[in-house]
Scaffold this active site. Structure first.
Site, PDB file in Angstrom:
ATOM      1  N   GLU A 156       1.015  -7.351  -5.165  1.00 27.50           N
ATOM      2  CA  GLU A 156       1.467  -6.332  -6.299  1.00 27.50           C
ATOM      3  C   GLU A 156       2.488  -5.490  -6.900  1.00 27.50           C
ATOM      4  OE1 GLU A 156      -1.537  -2.266  -7.102  1.00 27.50           O
ATOM      5  OE2 GLU A 156      -2.770  -3.973  -5.533  1.00 27.50           O
ATOM      6  N   ASP A 188       0.976  -1.246  -0.134  1.00 23.72           N
ATOM      7  CA  ASP A 188       0.493   0.017  -0.190  1.00 23.72           C
ATOM      8  C   ASP A 188       1.117   1.166   0.200  1.00 23.72           C
ATOM      9  OD1 ASP A 188      -2.375  -1.557   0.440  1.00 23.72           O
ATOM     10  OD2 ASP A 188      -1.828  -2.299   2.022  1.00 23.72           O
ATOM     11  N   TYR A 232       5.662 -14.294   0.541  1.00 27.04           N
ATOM     12  CA  TYR A 232       4.450 -15.345   1.864  1.00 27.04           C
ATOM     13  C   TYR A 232       5.516 -16.094   2.286  1.00 27.04           C
ATOM     14  CZ  TYR A 232       1.895 -10.882  -0.193  1.00 27.04           C
ATOM     15  OH  TYR A 232       1.560 -10.285  -0.939  1.00 27.04           O
TER      16      TYR A 232
HETATM   17  O1  TRH Z   1       4.380  -5.777   0.497  1.00 27.86           O
HETATM   18  P1  TRH Z   1       3.618  -6.740   0.263  1.00 27.86           P
HETATM   19  O2  TRH Z   1       2.813  -8.341   0.287  1.00 27.86           O
HETATM   20  O3  TRH Z   1       2.262  -5.997   0.095  1.00 27.86           O
HETATM   21  C1  TRH Z   1       1.209  -6.692  -0.497  1.00 27.86           C
HETATM   22  C2  TRH Z   1       0.284  -6.247  -1.946  1.00 27.86           C
HETATM   23  O4  TRH Z   1       0.559  -5.350  -2.279  1.00 27.86           O
HETATM   24  C3  TRH Z   1      -1.205  -6.669  -1.639  1.00 27.86           C
HETATM   25  O5  TRH Z   1      -1.533  -6.358  -2.528  1.00 27.86           O
HETATM   26  C4  TRH Z   1      -2.004  -5.697  -0.208  1.00 27.86           C
HETATM   27  O6  TRH Z   1      -3.101  -5.858  -0.280  1.00 27.86           O
HETATM   28  C5  TRH Z   1      -1.684  -6.262   0.593  1.00 27.86           C
HETATM   29  O7  TRH Z   1       0.299  -6.176   0.546  1.00 27.86           O
HETATM   30  C6  TRH Z   1      -1.649  -5.626   1.939  1.00 27.86           C
HETATM   31  O8  TRH Z   1       3.848  -6.835  -1.515  1.00 27.86           O
HETATM   32  P2  TRH Z   1       4.263  -5.460  -2.741  1.00 27.86           P
HETATM   33  O9  TRH Z   1       3.301  -5.325  -3.247  1.00 27.86           O
HETATM   34  O10 TRH Z   1       4.632  -6.081  -3.357  1.00 27.86           O
HETATM   35  O11 TRH Z   1       4.742  -4.474  -1.743  1.00 27.86           O
HETATM   36  C7  TRH Z   1       6.529  -4.642  -1.234  1.00 27.86           C
HETATM   37  C8  TRH Z   1       7.013  -3.141  -1.770  1.00 27.86           C
HETATM   38  O12 TRH Z   1       8.548  -3.482  -1.172  1.00 27.86           O
HETATM   39  C9  TRH Z   1       7.450  -2.472  -3.054  1.00 27.86           C
HETATM   40  O13 TRH Z   1       7.289  -1.511  -2.775  1.00 27.86           O
HETATM   41  C10 TRH Z   1       8.931  -3.349  -2.924  1.00 27.86           C
HETATM   42  C11 TRH Z   1       9.108  -2.851  -1.520  1.00 27.86           C
HETATM   43  N1  TRH Z   1      10.464  -3.480  -1.035  1.00 27.86           N
HETATM   44  C12 TRH Z   1      11.745  -3.080  -1.107  1.00 27.86           C
HETATM   45  O14 TRH Z   1      11.758  -1.855  -0.883  1.00 27.86           O
HETATM   46  N2  TRH Z   1      13.033  -3.604  -0.513  1.00 27.86           N
HETATM   47  C13 TRH Z   1      12.805  -4.654   0.032  1.00 27.86           C
HETATM   48  O15 TRH Z   1      13.558  -5.071   0.603  1.00 27.86           O
HETATM   49  C14 TRH Z   1      11.612  -5.617  -0.634  1.00 27.86           C
HETATM   50  C15 TRH Z   1      12.223  -7.097  -0.879  1.00 27.86           C
HETATM   51  C16 TRH Z   1      11.128  -4.910  -1.589  1.00 27.86           C
END
Ligand code: TRH
Length: 387
Positions: free
Chosen positions: A272, A16, A192
């Site tokens: 996402e 988010d 996850y």
């Molecule tokens: O963290 P997420 O599992 O977020 C999820 C989804 O967005 C889902 O749609 C939502 O409903 C839920 O949360 C509540 O996965 P996502 O979307 O890939 O977000 C991870 C963010 O973290 C992305 O912007 C990349 C960032 N990131 C870093 O900045 N550094 C890191 O080392 C890693 C692994 C990720």
């Protein structure tokens, strides 16, 4: 200069705030907007943007005013465009203040990304407020011209090209690694908790190809530690099992995470935003959808698979489908060992396709550009239709 308020409530994880931050930053840096980003969990924000200070009510970051979103919400004049990220529900008092503006702000609910076909029919739909003279619009990101597009910073692909041309050797060195050996796989893992992990690790450890697995700290570590028979794992540790070399990385900034995706041969991503980033990285990916009640995420998974594999050779398409399905617990898919056995033969085809897919997506307007167009045309229409 247009004013925008972007509201983000962090439910869980980093997606988010990850998407809201990318949007706010692009609006300010590329579109010259005056942007406030309201966030109810600065600690989550700090994980992806370490400069964020937790104790500040307001702070500047990349031209965006980052505001701590507290309850009760202190009264403030609403912006001309208001984005409610992922249906986070605006403060009541702020909505009442919106209704006193003339013309009222353009109110947009930015929805979650899905490749499902129903999205196109819902993109842009208005929803009048039941009591106040306000209309909220639903803006859906997506993969087709009938949707709001995907988040992509204007300079993203140029930065990636420059990195690949000039910076990969230094990048691997910074992780304590030499350049990859011929035939080796460099794989990133962001996931996850996942019941299919152990069978994949078994396959990698027993396989003929060297696999270097790069794992940023996160929810998958306890399971990985169990498989390695260790009490825990921390950033900086590396452990070898057969052909598999596991390296635990710190959770890095968003920009550094992009570099990891660009550098690797294969990326396991989740939710996402990382899924979209892996597509911009133009490398093969394995996606774990955010788990939802009644396995609703399996429909999302199949919808993305359907469009992603459309122009992929049949053998590679089947392999990718099997792998993604097994990784997401879809019943009936072959196990990860059977899937991994096919990856070497399909490596070139999957890599070629990932690059072609990225180029195809890059030909469309980015989500931020589409959102700005949407807001501007709605504002213009209001000016003409206000008596
Ligand atoms: O963290 P997420 O599992 O977020 C999820 C989804 O967005 C889902 O749609 C939502 O409903 C839920 O949360 C509540 O996965 P996502 O979307 O890939 O977000 C991870 C963010 O973290 C992305 O912007 C990349 C960032 N990131 C870093 O900045 N550094 C890191 O080392 C890693 C692994 C990720």
């Amino acid at each position: 200069m247009r004013t925008w308020d972007v509201f983000c409530s962090v439910i869980d994880n980093y997606g988010d705030i990850g998407v809201s931050w990318r949007l706010a930053r692009s609006l300010a840096c590329v579109h010259g907007a005056r942007v406030r980003l309201w966030v109810d969990d600065l600690a989550a924000f700090q994980r992806i943007r370490p400069e964020i200070r937790l104790e500040r009510e307001q702070q500047q970051c990349d031209g965006v005013t980052v505001c701590a979103w507290r309850a009760p919400f202190a009264s403030t004049p609403p912006a001309e465009v208001v984005v409610e990220a992922f249906g986070c529900t605006l403060p009541d008092s702020y909505v009442v203040d919106m209704a006193t503006q003339s013309p009222p702000p353009v109110w947009i609910n930015l929805e979650y990304l899905s490749a499902e076909p129903w999205v196109a029919a819902h993109h842009g739909l208005p929803s009048p407020h039941p009591r106040l003279p306000l209309t909220k619009y639903f803006f859906f990101p997506g993969y087709t011209a009938q949707t709001g597009g995907l988040m992509r910073e204007r300079d993203l692909l140029t930065r990636r090209t420059h990195f690949l041309a000039a910076e990969t050797a230094a990048y691997w060195q910074s992780l304590g690694l030499a350049a990859p050996e011929p035939g080796e796989w460099r794989v990133s893992l962001f996931a996850y908790e996942n019941p299919a992990l152990a069978e994949l690790l078994d396959a990698w450890a027993a396989g003929a190809d060297a696999v270097t697995l790069l794992v940023p700290e996160g929810r998958i570590l306890p399971q990985l530690a169990d498989w390695l028979d260790k009490p825990g794992l921390h950033a900086g540790e590396s452990v070898r099992r057969g052909a598999l070399d596991v390296r635990v990385l710190p959770f890095v900034s968003q920009d550094d995470y992009d570099r990891l995706l660009w550098a690797c041969d294969l990326n396991f991503v989740r939710g996402e935003d990382s899924c979209v980033r892996a597509q911009w990285a133009a490398r093969p990916l394995v996606w774990q959808a955010y788990p939802q009640a009644e396995a609703a995420h399996h429909d999302k998974l199949d919808a993305l698979l359907a469009i992603y594999t459309e122009s992929l050779a049949p053998g590679a398409a089947q392999l990718l489908t099997d792998t993604w399905r097994r990784w997401n617990g879809v019943p009936g898919a072959p196990d990860m060992a059977a899937c991994w056995a096919g990856w070497r033969a399909q490596r070139d085809e999957l890599s070629r396709h990932a690059a072609a897919w990225q180029a195809q997506l890059a030909a469309r307007p980015s989500l931020t550009d589409a959102l700005v167009d949407f807001a501007e045309s709605t504002l213009k229409y209001r000016v003409f239709s206000t008596p």
